[in-house]
Structure formats: structure tokens, C-alpha cells
Design a protein around this motif. Structure first.
Motif, PDB file in Angstrom:
ATOM      1  N   LEU A 153      28.014   0.544  11.342  1.00 58.04           N
ATOM      2  CA  LEU A 153      26.892  -0.139  10.364  1.00 58.04           C
ATOM      3  C   LEU A 153      26.035  -1.081  11.119  1.00 58.04           C
ATOM      4  O   LEU A 153      26.459  -1.956  11.914  1.00 58.04           O
ATOM      5  CB  LEU A 153      27.630  -0.753   9.253  1.00 58.04           C
ATOM      6  CG  LEU A 153      28.769   0.301   8.534  1.00 58.04           C
ATOM      7  CD1 LEU A 153      29.346  -0.449   7.337  1.00 58.04           C
ATOM      8  CD2 LEU A 153      28.124   1.573   8.260  1.00 58.04           C
ATOM      9  N   LYS A 154      24.814  -0.970  10.804  1.00 66.23           N
ATOM     10  CA  LYS A 154      23.721  -1.922  11.156  1.00 66.23           C
ATOM     11  C   LYS A 154      22.882  -2.299  10.091  1.00 66.23           C
ATOM     12  O   LYS A 154      22.502  -1.650   9.174  1.00 66.23           O
ATOM     13  CB  LYS A 154      22.917  -0.987  12.345  1.00 66.23           C
ATOM     14  CG  LYS A 154      23.755  -0.690  13.536  1.00 66.23           C
ATOM     15  CD  LYS A 154      22.909   0.057  14.479  1.00 66.23           C
ATOM     16  CE  LYS A 154      23.675   0.801  15.406  1.00 66.23           C
ATOM     17  NZ  LYS A 154      22.453   1.524  16.405  1.00 66.23           N
ATOM     18  N   PRO A 155      22.179  -3.825  10.386  1.00 70.07           N
ATOM     19  CA  PRO A 155      21.356  -4.183   9.504  1.00 70.07           C
ATOM     20  C   PRO A 155      20.068  -2.990   9.251  1.00 70.07           C
ATOM     21  O   PRO A 155      19.779  -2.534  10.388  1.00 70.07           O
ATOM     22  CB  PRO A 155      20.783  -5.367  10.138  1.00 70.07           C
ATOM     23  CG  PRO A 155      22.017  -5.853  10.931  1.00 70.07           C
ATOM     24  CD  PRO A 155      22.798  -4.643  11.360  1.00 70.07           C
ATOM     25  N   GLY A 156      19.573  -2.958   8.147  1.00 73.67           N
ATOM     26  CA  GLY A 156      18.534  -2.071   7.838  1.00 73.67           C
ATOM     27  C   GLY A 156      19.010  -0.830   7.148  1.00 73.67           C
ATOM     28  O   GLY A 156      18.386   0.091   6.579  1.00 73.67           O
ATOM     29  N   LEU A 157      20.528  -0.743   7.235  1.00 71.09           N
ATOM     30  CA  LEU A 157      20.944   0.594   6.374  1.00 71.09           C
ATOM     31  C   LEU A 157      21.019   0.345   4.979  1.00 71.09           C
ATOM     32  O   LEU A 157      21.408  -0.709   4.647  1.00 71.09           O
ATOM     33  CB  LEU A 157      22.408   0.865   6.887  1.00 71.09           C
ATOM     34  CG  LEU A 157      23.274   2.088   6.586  1.00 71.09           C
ATOM     35  CD1 LEU A 157      22.518   3.248   7.101  1.00 71.09           C
ATOM     36  CD2 LEU A 157      24.781   2.095   7.153  1.00 71.09           C
ATOM     37  N   VAL A 158      20.503   1.335   4.273  1.00 70.86           N
ATOM     38  CA  VAL A 158      20.732   1.142   2.824  1.00 70.86           C
ATOM     39  C   VAL A 158      21.617   2.506   2.389  1.00 70.86           C
ATOM     40  O   VAL A 158      21.140   3.477   2.437  1.00 70.86           O
ATOM     41  CB  VAL A 158      19.291   1.199   2.049  1.00 70.86           C
ATOM     42  CG1 VAL A 158      19.354   1.016   0.597  1.00 70.86           C
ATOM     43  CG2 VAL A 158      18.470  -0.046   2.449  1.00 70.86           C
ATOM     44  N   LEU A 159      22.565   2.244   1.375  1.00 70.22           N
ATOM     45  CA  LEU A 159      23.423   3.175   0.994  1.00 70.22           C
ATOM     46  C   LEU A 159      23.690   3.050  -0.524  1.00 70.22           C
ATOM     47  O   LEU A 159      23.566   2.238  -1.049  1.00 70.22           O
ATOM     48  CB  LEU A 159      24.769   2.887   1.729  1.00 70.22           C
ATOM     49  CG  LEU A 159      24.904   2.866   3.282  1.00 70.22           C
ATOM     50  CD1 LEU A 159      26.029   2.600   3.714  1.00 70.22           C
ATOM     51  CD2 LEU A 159      24.596   4.339   3.985  1.00 70.22           C
ATOM     52  N   ALA A 160      23.632   4.644  -0.942  1.00 66.12           N
ATOM     53  CA  ALA A 160      24.369   4.738  -2.432  1.00 66.12           C
ATOM     54  C   ALA A 160      25.642   5.039  -2.478  1.00 66.12           C
ATOM     55  O   ALA A 160      26.120   6.093  -2.023  1.00 66.12           O
ATOM     56  CB  ALA A 160      23.441   5.733  -3.065  1.00 66.12           C
ATOM     57  N   ILE A 161      26.419   4.008  -2.674  1.00 68.37           N
ATOM     58  CA  ILE A 161      27.908   4.225  -2.594  1.00 68.37           C
ATOM     59  C   ILE A 161      28.515   4.480  -4.057  1.00 68.37           C
ATOM     60  O   ILE A 161      27.996   4.008  -4.894  1.00 68.37           O
ATOM     61  CB  ILE A 161      28.669   2.818  -1.978  1.00 68.37           C
ATOM     62  CG1 ILE A 161      27.956   2.488  -0.733  1.00 68.37           C
ATOM     63  CG2 ILE A 161      30.111   3.270  -2.139  1.00 68.37           C
ATOM     64  CD1 ILE A 161      28.588   1.264  -0.116  1.00 68.37           C
ATOM     65  N   GLU A 162      29.135   5.730  -4.224  1.00 70.95           N
ATOM     66  CA  GLU A 162      29.557   6.030  -5.340  1.00 70.95           C
ATOM     67  C   GLU A 162      31.043   6.829  -5.510  1.00 70.95           C
ATOM     68  O   GLU A 162      31.009   7.918  -5.344  1.00 70.95           O
ATOM     69  CB  GLU A 162      28.410   6.976  -5.969  1.00 70.95           C
ATOM     70  CG  GLU A 162      28.016   8.343  -5.159  1.00 70.95           C
ATOM     71  CD  GLU A 162      27.082   9.141  -5.789  1.00 70.95           C
ATOM     72  OE1 GLU A 162      27.014   9.133  -7.038  1.00 70.95           O
ATOM     73  OE2 GLU A 162      25.972   9.557  -5.135  1.00 70.95           O
ATOM     74  N   PRO A 163      31.880   6.156  -5.801  1.00 65.80           N
ATOM     75  CA  PRO A 163      33.285   6.498  -5.915  1.00 65.80           C
ATOM     76  C   PRO A 163      33.288   7.356  -7.139  1.00 65.80           C
ATOM     77  O   PRO A 163      33.009   6.752  -8.338  1.00 65.80           O
ATOM     78  CB  PRO A 163      34.122   5.279  -5.958  1.00 65.80           C
ATOM     79  CG  PRO A 163      33.283   4.198  -6.134  1.00 65.80           C
ATOM     80  CD  PRO A 163      31.827   4.578  -5.750  1.00 65.80           C
ATOM     81  N   MET A 164      33.897   8.434  -7.051  1.00 64.03           N
ATOM     82  CA  MET A 164      34.568   9.139  -8.495  1.00 64.03           C
ATOM     83  C   MET A 164      35.949   9.541  -8.304  1.00 64.03           C
ATOM     84  O   MET A 164      36.301   9.687  -7.374  1.00 64.03           O
ATOM     85  CB  MET A 164      33.545  10.598  -8.527  1.00 64.03           C
ATOM     86  CG  MET A 164      31.953  10.429  -8.372  1.00 64.03           C
ATOM     87  SD  MET A 164      31.435  11.934  -8.395  1.00 64.03           S
ATOM     88  CE  MET A 164      29.617  11.396  -7.525  1.00 64.03           C
ATOM     89  N   ALA A 165      36.510   9.298  -9.382  1.00 69.04           N
ATOM     90  CA  ALA A 165      37.856   9.374  -9.533  1.00 69.04           C
ATOM     91  C   ALA A 165      38.261  10.034 -10.771  1.00 69.04           C
ATOM     92  O   ALA A 165      38.025   9.877 -11.792  1.00 69.04           O
ATOM     93  CB  ALA A 165      38.662   7.652  -9.443  1.00 69.04           C
TER      94      ALA A 165
END
Length: 258
Positions: A191-203
Motif C-alpha cells: 500500500l502506498k500514499p495516493g491509493l483510494v479504496l472502496a472497502i466493503e465487507p459483506m457477512a
């Protein structure tokens, strides 16, 4: 991985802020008797009023502003004339684009008082998102996010949905990298600065298997057990992880060490 310049992340704050505001308004509306289509119509009108554009409507043919998934529905549920009932749980997934940059988030909300199982499922899924965001640090690996989700959810006795993944986000709603919600730590890209993520756990409260209904969008649990879904758009900056779709100030600073 597509890294964003600071000015691009600033533009994403605009779309992400509208996402957060809209989900906050929708959450306040949740009550027995409300139809899921009423939620969709409110969301579209509010986004347009705030100067944004619904990101999902028309995306790959999806016909609505919101994805509204109730009880055993996992994700991508269609808004309809279905009325919410006391004891339901409802997942709201929403994207917005402003000036060509996207924000994306989801939340699962109880309708009145829900079962203990439903309450624990919601808490575990939200907790998994929190732990995943804490793993967004320079030098960590992408799979550290995945492992945080899986260990949290399975540690509470629930199962992780494996068919769907989180993703990069920016000038497109879905960018590389894909982020599975399961896997061992310390693997994959750094992981590096500038990374943009949509993190989405589903359970799921039951088994992990899901199936797609005849509408070709709505995913449901195969055993018809309850499912929960949370998501945030998270930027990794030189100062640490910043939750762009945060509902609170404390949440926005999560992972920064502040």
C-alpha cells in the motif's frame, strides 16, 4: 494500482461527502411501513440538489440510484414497493460522482428492534470495516485488509461473502485493485500514499454461498440467512488513512494515529 494526486483526493471528498450526507438522511428515514422505492426517490433528489449525480443509475444497465437489500438480500437489491417491516435489516449502498470523481459507501440499518442475531451480525460487519481501515497503512499489503475483514467476521461466528469484492475507486466507480474480503495477511501489492479504496465487507449469518435472482442483479444468501454490508471510500495519504465517506469526525481520522 492507480494512485491519486492530492488534488484528486480533494475532488473525491466532494462526491464522498454527498454520499455520507445522503446515507445519513436515509438512515434517519428508516421506519416500518416505508417503501424502499421512497428511499431511492429521496436519494436521487437529494444528490441532484447537492450538485452530484447518482453513480449507480445507468451503470451497466442498473436502473436505480440506490442498491437496497433487505434481510437475506446481500447486495444490489432493487428498490420497489416493498414496505419495511419491524425487525427487518436493510442495507443501503450508494455512489455519487462530482466533477468526474466518485465516492461510494454502504450501511446496514435495523428497522426497529431486531433479533440478537441481526444485531450481532450488523456489529460484526461494521467492526470488520473498522479493522480493515486500520490496516490501510503505508508498507502494509493489500491482503492485510482482506485478512482483517475475514478474521473479524469469522471470529464472531459469521461467514464472509466471497463472490463480491471491494475495489479501487477514482475517475471510475470500479478500478484496480480488487479487494477480497478473505485471505492470509502480508500478500499482494504494498500500500502506498495516493491509493483510494472502496472497502466493503459483506457477512452472512449462515453460510457464505450466495445466488443471483432472475433480475440479474439482486444477490441473496442461498440458505436465506440474514446478510449485512458496510462500505467506506478510504484514501491513503502521507498522513495516514482518511475515510472520505465518514459519518463522523472521529471516523474520518481512523487509521491516522490521531
Amino acid at each position: 494500482m492507480i494512485l491519486k494526486a492530492p488534488w484528486e483526493i480533494d475532488l473525491m471528498r466532494k462526491s464522498s461527502r454527498i454520499v455520507a450526507e445522503t446515507l445519513g438522511k436515509l438512515t434517519e428515514m428508516i421506519n416500518p411501513g416505508l417503501t424502499t422505492m421512497e428511499l431511492d426517490r429521496f436519494a436521487e433528489a437529494y444528490i441532484l440538489r447537492r450538485g452530484g449525480k447518482p453513480a449507480f443509475k445507468g451503470y451497466r444497465g442498473y436502473p436505480y440510484t440506490l442498491c437496497v437489500s433487505v434481510n437475506e438480500q446481500v447486495v444490489h437489491g432493487f428498490p420497489s414497493t416493498r414496505r419495511l417491516e419491524y425487525g427487518d435489516i436493510i442495507s443501503l449502498d450508494l455512489g455519487v460522482v462530482v466533477d468526474g470523481y466518485y465516492g461510494d459507501a454502504a450501511v446496514t440499518v435495523p428497522v426497529g428492534k431486531v433479533s440478537d442475531e441481526a444485531r450481532r451480525l450488523i456489529a460484526a460487519t461494521q467492526g470488520a470495516l473498522s479493522r480493515a481501515i486500520s490496516a490501510v497503512r503505508p508498507g502494509n499489503h493489500l491482503s492485510d485488509i482482506s485478512h482483517a475483514v475475514q478474521s473479524t467476521i469469522e471470529g464472531q461466528g459469521f461467514s464472509v461473502v466471497r463472490l463480491f469484492v471491494g475495489h479501487g475507486i477514482g475517475r471510475s466507480l470500479h478500478e484496480e485493485p480488487q479487494i477480497p474480503n478473505f485471505g492470509p495477511p502480508a500478500q499482494g501489492p504494498v500500500l502506498k500514499p495516493g491509493l483510494v479504496l472502496a472497502i466493503e465487507p459483506m457477512a452472512n449469518a449462515g453460510g457464505s454461498d450466495v445466488m443471483i435472482l432472475d433480475d440479474r442483479w439482486t444477490a441473496v444468501t442461498c440458505d436465506r440467512s440474514l446478510s449485512a454490508h458496510f462500505e467506506h471510500t478510504v484514501a491513503l495519504t502521507e498522513d495516514g488513512a482518511q475515510v472520505l465517506t465518514s459519518y463522523t469526525e472521529d471516523e474520518s481520522a481512523q487509521g491516522t494515529g490521531r
